[in-house]
Design a protein around this motif. Structure first.
Motif, PDB file in Angstrom:
ATOM      1  N   GLU A  75      -6.343   1.922   7.599  1.00 27.00           N
ATOM      2  CA  GLU A  75      -6.252   1.497   6.186  1.00 27.00           C
ATOM      3  C   GLU A  75      -7.656   1.262   5.607  1.00 27.00           C
TER       4      GLU A  75
ATOM      5  N   GLU B  53      -5.452   0.369  -0.751  1.00 24.79           N
ATOM      6  CA  GLU B  53      -5.583   0.529   0.703  1.00 24.79           C
ATOM      7  C   GLU B  53      -6.222  -0.714   1.333  1.00 24.79           C
TER       8      GLU B  53
ATOM      9  N   GLU C 126      -3.265  11.045   3.495  1.00 23.11           N
ATOM     10  CA  GLU C 126      -2.027  10.251   3.479  1.00 23.11           C
ATOM     11  C   GLU C 126      -1.033  10.745   4.535  1.00 23.11           C
TER      12      GLU C 126
ATOM     13  N   VAL D  93      -2.063   9.215   7.664  1.00 17.57           N
ATOM     14  CA  VAL D  93      -1.705   7.788   7.669  1.00 17.57           C
ATOM     15  C   VAL D  93      -0.217   7.635   8.031  1.00 17.57           C
ATOM     16  N   THR D  94       0.608   8.503   7.465  1.00 19.00           N
ATOM     17  CA  THR D  94       2.050   8.444   7.775  1.00 19.00           C
ATOM     18  C   THR D  94       2.275   8.621   9.278  1.00 19.00           C
TER      19      THR D  94
ATOM     20  N   TYR E  59       5.456  -0.407   5.003  1.00 19.38           N
ATOM     21  CA  TYR E  59       4.456   0.679   5.066  1.00 19.38           C
ATOM     22  C   TYR E  59       5.139   2.055   5.084  1.00 19.38           C
TER      23      TYR E  59
ATOM     24  N   GLN F 285       4.413   4.863   2.215  1.00 15.25           N
ATOM     25  CA  GLN F 285       3.884   6.201   2.512  1.00 15.25           C
ATOM     26  C   GLN F 285       4.698   7.288   1.839  1.00 15.25           C
TER      27      GLN F 285
ATOM     28  N   GLU G  74       3.321   7.373  -1.632  1.00 12.56           N
ATOM     29  CA  GLU G  74       1.935   7.830  -1.744  1.00 12.56           C
ATOM     30  C   GLU G  74       1.801   9.312  -1.450  1.00 12.56           C
ATOM     31  N   GLU G  75       2.565   9.791  -0.458  1.00 13.21           N
ATOM     32  CA  GLU G  75       2.501  11.224  -0.149  1.00 13.21           C
ATOM     33  C   GLU G  75       3.045  12.023  -1.318  1.00 13.21           C
TER      34      GLU G  75
END
Ligand code: OFO
Length: 166
Positions: A17, A50, A94, A97-98, A123, A127, A130-131
């Motif tokens: 993050e 973030e 992203e 991150v996922t 979270y 995600q 955000e994706e």
């Protein structure tokens, strides 16, 4: 924390993050120097989000009796090729991150830590949003291509929140 493996996974996620926040800050700063003020404002906001994701994890680890570690980070890139490349980076990042959030969730399950599993669901949903936002912005940019007027409007609308991120 009861499970050291979960604590370690959460500390790794803190780093992810933090890296996201720094990466988006670098993008924002570059965009600002290029006169892309809408994009810069948008990315400053993403960077701040973030950072909040990182803080939420730090507080959780510490409140659960663990110790959150604040990591050193490598310097993020100084410049980017184009608006398209920025939003491609955003989407690629992203997606990574996922994957890393899914790893944490997997560790919670194998360690039977259902409290942290529950905490991580926030979270997981974040995600998805955000994706999809990054994908939508990139799709719009790919339609605009190299059209300078289109890029100007995209940047301006991103500033005023008129670009659809859904
Ligand atoms: Fe979009 O990275 Fe945080 O969770």
């Amino acid at each position: 924390m009861k499970s050291k493996k979960v604590e370690q996974a959460l500390n790794e996620q803190i780093k992810v993050e933090y890296e996201s926040s720094q990466f988006y800050l670098a993008m924002a700063s570059w965009a600002e120097t290029e006169g892309l003020n809408g994009t810069a404002n948008f990315l400053y906001g993403q960077s701040e989000e973030e950072r909040q994701h990182m803080l939420k994890l730090i507080r959780f680890v510490n409140e659960r009796g663990g110790q959150a570690v604040i990591p050193a980070l490598p310097e993020p890139p100084k410049s980017f090729e184009s608006l398209q490349s920025i939003f491609q980076h955003l989407l690629d990042h992203e997606m990574k991150v996922t994957d890393s959030i899914n790893e944490v969730v997997g560790t919670c399950l194998s360690e039977k830590d259902y409290t942290t599993h529950n905490f991580m669901q926030w979270y997981v949903s974040e995600q998805i949003e955000e994706e999809s936002m990054a994908r939508n912005l990139l799709d719009q940019l790919n339609l605009i291509g190299n059209d300078k007027g289109g890029l100007y409007l995209f940047d301006r609308d991103l500033n005023s929140g008129n670009v659809s991120t859904e």
